[in-house]
Design a protein around this motif. Structure first.
Motif, PDB file in Angstrom:
ATOM      1  N   SER A  65      -2.616   8.350   3.060  1.00  0.00           N
ATOM      2  CA  SER A  65      -3.666   8.954   2.232  1.00  0.00           C
ATOM      3  C   SER A  65      -3.277   9.020   0.757  1.00  0.00           C
ATOM      4  N   HIS A  66      -2.003   8.798   0.449  1.00  0.00           N
ATOM      5  CA  HIS A  66      -1.527   8.828  -0.934  1.00  0.00           C
ATOM      6  C   HIS A  66      -1.379   7.430  -1.539  1.00  0.00           C
ATOM      7  N   TYR A  67      -1.561   6.396  -0.729  1.00  0.00           N
ATOM      8  CA  TYR A  67      -1.382   5.037  -1.237  1.00  0.00           C
ATOM      9  C   TYR A  67      -2.528   4.673  -2.178  1.00  0.00           C
ATOM     10  N   PRO A  68      -2.212   4.102  -3.338  1.00  0.00           N
ATOM     11  CA  PRO A  68      -3.275   3.700  -4.260  1.00  0.00           C
ATOM     12  C   PRO A  68      -4.053   2.484  -3.767  1.00  0.00           C
ATOM     13  N   ASP A  69      -3.452   1.720  -2.837  1.00  0.00           N
ATOM     14  CA  ASP A  69      -4.090   0.505  -2.345  1.00  0.00           C
ATOM     15  C   ASP A  69      -3.944   0.438  -0.824  1.00  0.00           C
ATOM     16  N   VAL A  70      -4.749   1.221  -0.110  1.00  0.00           N
ATOM     17  CA  VAL A  70      -4.667   1.256   1.359  1.00  0.00           C
ATOM     18  C   VAL A  70      -4.970  -0.120   1.964  1.00  0.00           C
ATOM     19  N   PRO A  71      -6.023  -0.820   1.527  1.00  0.00           N
ATOM     20  CA  PRO A  71      -6.253  -2.158   2.090  1.00  0.00           C
ATOM     21  C   PRO A  71      -5.056  -3.096   1.853  1.00  0.00           C
ATOM     22  N   GLY A  72      -4.420  -2.975   0.699  1.00  0.00           N
ATOM     23  CA  GLY A  72      -3.241  -3.794   0.406  1.00  0.00           C
ATOM     24  C   GLY A  72      -2.092  -3.479   1.352  1.00  0.00           C
ATOM     25  N   PHE A  73      -1.889  -2.188   1.632  1.00  0.00           N
ATOM     26  CA  PHE A  73      -0.846  -1.779   2.579  1.00  0.00           C
ATOM     27  C   PHE A  73      -1.140  -2.342   3.969  1.00  0.00           C
ATOM     28  N   LEU A  74      -2.386  -2.232   4.416  1.00  0.00           N
ATOM     29  CA  LEU A  74      -2.743  -2.735   5.740  1.00  0.00           C
ATOM     30  C   LEU A  74      -2.575  -4.252   5.826  1.00  0.00           C
ATOM     31  N   LYS A  75      -2.966  -4.957   4.781  1.00  0.00           N
ATOM     32  CA  LYS A  75      -2.805  -6.417   4.754  1.00  0.00           C
ATOM     33  C   LYS A  75      -1.329  -6.795   4.770  1.00  0.00           C
ATOM     34  N   GLU A  76      -0.522  -6.088   3.972  1.00  0.00           N
ATOM     35  CA  GLU A  76       0.916  -6.357   3.926  1.00  0.00           C
ATOM     36  C   GLU A  76       1.559  -6.049   5.276  1.00  0.00           C
ATOM     37  N   SER A  77       1.149  -4.953   5.903  1.00  0.00           N
ATOM     38  CA  SER A  77       1.686  -4.601   7.215  1.00  0.00           C
ATOM     39  C   SER A  77       1.390  -5.693   8.234  1.00  0.00           C
ATOM     40  N   ALA A  78       0.157  -6.182   8.247  1.00  0.00           N
ATOM     41  CA  ALA A  78      -0.222  -7.249   9.178  1.00  0.00           C
ATOM     42  C   ALA A  78       0.592  -8.517   8.903  1.00  0.00           C
ATOM     43  N   ARG A  79       0.867  -8.798   7.635  1.00  0.00           N
ATOM     44  CA  ARG A  79       1.616 -10.005   7.270  1.00  0.00           C
ATOM     45  C   ARG A  79       3.063  -9.938   7.745  1.00  0.00           C
ATOM     46  N   ILE A  80       3.714  -8.788   7.604  1.00  0.00           N
ATOM     47  CA  ILE A  80       5.140  -8.711   7.923  1.00  0.00           C
ATOM     48  C   ILE A  80       5.430  -8.402   9.389  1.00  0.00           C
ATOM     49  N   LEU A  81       4.432  -7.921  10.132  1.00  0.00           N
ATOM     50  CA  LEU A  81       4.649  -7.637  11.553  1.00  0.00           C
ATOM     51  C   LEU A  81       4.783  -8.921  12.364  1.00  0.00           C
ATOM     52  N   LYS A  82       5.693  -8.881  13.337  1.00  0.00           N
ATOM     53  CA  LYS A  82       5.883 -10.030  14.231  1.00  0.00           C
ATOM     54  C   LYS A  82       4.679 -10.180  15.143  1.00  0.00           C
TER      55      LYS A  82
END
Length: 82
Positions: A65-82
């Motif tokens: 809830s404190h992230y300035p770019d929640v969609p960016g975090f979710l996209k990055e998470s999907a990219r780095i997850l196996k």
């Protein structure tokens, strides 16, 4: 990060955008040499720099809830997850 390591993670990367939080974790880690595989990094969770498909788990505790770019975090998470 410490709890996840105690639960059996082989390696933990802890990221935060605030330098004082990273420094606090580093001081704590200095007291416990058995946590040599916990790696605190200063940076934006929307741009980790980790390779594609390189992590088993992304854990965000009371932070999203404190992230300035929640969609960016979710996209990055999907990219780095196996």
């Amino acid at each position: 990060a410490l709890i996840i390591r105690l639960m059996g993670a082989a390696e933990v990367r802890a990221s935060d955008i605030l330098p004082h939080r990273i420094e606090t974790l580093k001081r704590i880690l200095g007291l416990f040499p058995q946590f040599d595989n916990v790696h605190p990094t200063l940076g934006d969770v929307s741009h980790t720099g980790y390779p594609d498909a390189s992590v088993d788990l992304v854990f965000s505790n009371e932070a999203i809830s404190h992230y300035p770019d929640v969609p960016g975090f979710l996209k990055e998470s999907a990219r780095i997850l196996k």
